[in-house]
Design a protein around this motif. Structure first.
Motif: not given
Length: 179
Positions: A10-21, A23-28, A39-47
């Motif tokens: 969803d387009a909500e500020p909390e979603s940026v943290g969920h997007a970081r989580d 990518v971290a879980v998926t890549l791990t 990737v976490r840093l970049c997804v944070s900026e892009l999200a």
């Protein structure tokens, strides 16, 4: 082996943290810890950009990861803003030290091996970034060492740093670029 995973937010500020989580879980899970921090840093900026500038009412954004290019992870953030309007505004800014915004794409430019923008149909755009990735292996990575602050309690966030066999921390490109 090529992998792909995507998740809608969803387009909500909390979603940026969920997007970081995500990518971290998926890549791990894919055994690609070498690029998690970058990737976490970049997804944070892009999200963040997608939430603030790139979504229409009642539309969120999509984060996609894939490894279809050999030796690279591709991160994509899909948004829903009108294509012509949003493609025109995507550029790296050179912010002054006192500016409180405008550094997101500069960070992506410094950290990713390459990045770009593509039109998305029927609406929106895709901002993407590519990262050279090295699979986890016993020769490269012994484990993760969590550094706990002295006042740590249950629920305290900890910094997790990959360690090389000789005990040195393996610095991420993000940490090197921003020092």
């Amino acid at each position: 082996m090529p992998w792909s995973s995507r998740r809608y937010f969803d387009a909500e500020p909390e979603s940026v943290g969920h997007a970081r989580d995500f990518v971290a879980v998926t890549l791990t899970a894919w055994g690609l810890r070498s690029v998690v921090e970058d990737v976490r840093l970049c997804v944070s900026e892009l999200a963040s950009n997608a939430v603030v500038h790139g979504t229409r009412d009642d539309h969120g954004f999509l984060v996609r990861l894939d490894t279809h290019d050999e030796d690279f992870v591709r991160l994509e953030v899909h948004d829903s803003r009108d294509v012509q309007d949003s493609l025109r505004r995507v550029r790296v800014r050179h912010s002054a030290e006192t500016d409180t915004a405008g550094r997101g794409l500069r960070i992506v430019d410094l950290v990713a091996d390459s990045w770009g923008v593509e039109a998305r149909r029927p609406l929106g755009k895709i901002l993407w970034a590519r990262f050279r990735a090295f699979p986890d292996s016993p020769e490269q990575l012994v484990g993760h060492v969590a550094e706990l602050p002295p006042d740590a309690s249950i629920g305290t966030e900890v910094a997790v740093a990959p360690r090389l066999l000789d005990g040195r921390e393996q610095p991420s490109r993000a940490r090197r670029a921003l020092q």
